[in-house]
Enzyme design. Sequence first.
Site, PDB file in Angstrom:
ATOM      1  CG  MET A   1      50.350  42.975  39.430  1.00  0.00           C
ATOM      2  SD  MET A   1      50.179  41.504  38.175  1.00  0.00           S
ATOM      3  CE  MET A   1      50.909  40.486  39.044  1.00  0.00           C
TER       4      MET A   1
ATOM      5  CD  GLN B   1      44.331  45.092  35.879  1.00  0.00           C
ATOM      6  OE1 GLN B   1      44.068  45.765  36.383  1.00  0.00           O
ATOM      7  NE2 GLN B   1      44.713  43.845  36.427  1.00  0.00           N
TER       8      GLN B   1
ATOM      9  CB  THR C   1      46.579  39.386  40.812  1.00  0.00           C
ATOM     10  OG1 THR C   1      45.435  39.887  40.402  1.00  0.00           O
ATOM     11  CG2 THR C   1      47.696  38.979  39.980  1.00  0.00           C
ATOM     12  CG  ASN C   2      41.585  36.166  42.769  1.00  0.00           C
ATOM     13  OD1 ASN C   2      41.298  34.906  42.878  1.00  0.00           O
ATOM     14  ND2 ASN C   2      42.079  36.636  43.981  1.00  0.00           N
TER      15      ASN C   2
ATOM     16  CB  CYS D   1      39.730  40.912  44.449  1.00  0.00           C
ATOM     17  SG  CYS D   1      40.957  42.303  44.448  1.00  0.00           S
TER      18      CYS D   1
ATOM     19  CD  GLU E   1      44.516  43.901  45.683  1.00  0.00           C
ATOM     20  OE1 GLU E   1      45.970  44.015  45.567  1.00  0.00           O
ATOM     21  OE2 GLU E   1      44.046  43.471  45.126  1.00  0.00           O
TER      22      GLU E   1
END
Length: 230
Positions: free
Chosen positions: A10, A52, A83-84, A197, A199
């Site tokens: 994710m 989401q 993932t946050n 996040c 990413e």
Amino acid sequence: MKTIGLLGGMSWESTASYYKAINEGIKQSLGGLHSAKICLYSVDFDEIEKLQHKGEWDKTAALLSDAARAVEAGGADFLLICTNTMHKVAEQIQATINIPILHIADATAETLLADGKTKVGLLGTRFTMEQDFYKGRLQDKFDIEVVVPTETQQELIHQVIYQELCLGQIKEQSRQQYLQIIDDLYAQGAQAVILGCTEIALLVSQQDTQVPLYDTTKIHAEAAISRTLS
């Protein structure tokens, strides 16, 4: 050495960063041919992302709880949700498993406080910046004041995450836009900025700015290394 459970995918782009960081940390700590004991379950992010944006968080919790139980059955001693954003349903997932979740916000807060940071900016998905499950935890549990970008900036950050970074696209224009937002948060009194996040660290790093950045992927991975070697 304890076995680390990773609930990933994710996106898989940031999960790869987790896997690399944890194994590099174990090698640095133990030397030789050592690597981490990891049980990884990587979900199909397309399914999660659609839920989401529909606001169907209970369905995401059910999907991730199934995956978490598989990780536990695979022999993991504790779990990282890689993932946050999906820590929004961390308590629901925790209720379905017997191993502890190593919460990304807690690991980040402990690192911030150790460095004397008590007012921080937060970048992340729109869910993370708008809702209270992450910034509220920092404020209520750790007494850390959190500053978030404007609504327009939040939308830009969110779109870059989903339409570029989760697809492995790194664009210089987006980097410069993020750096301007980081400067704006610093001007509002933030002593540091959380890359909230997993990413975002693919796009901006400490070498890009003088504002202290806290990479949650790196912090979470380091917390896992400490836990597995304890």
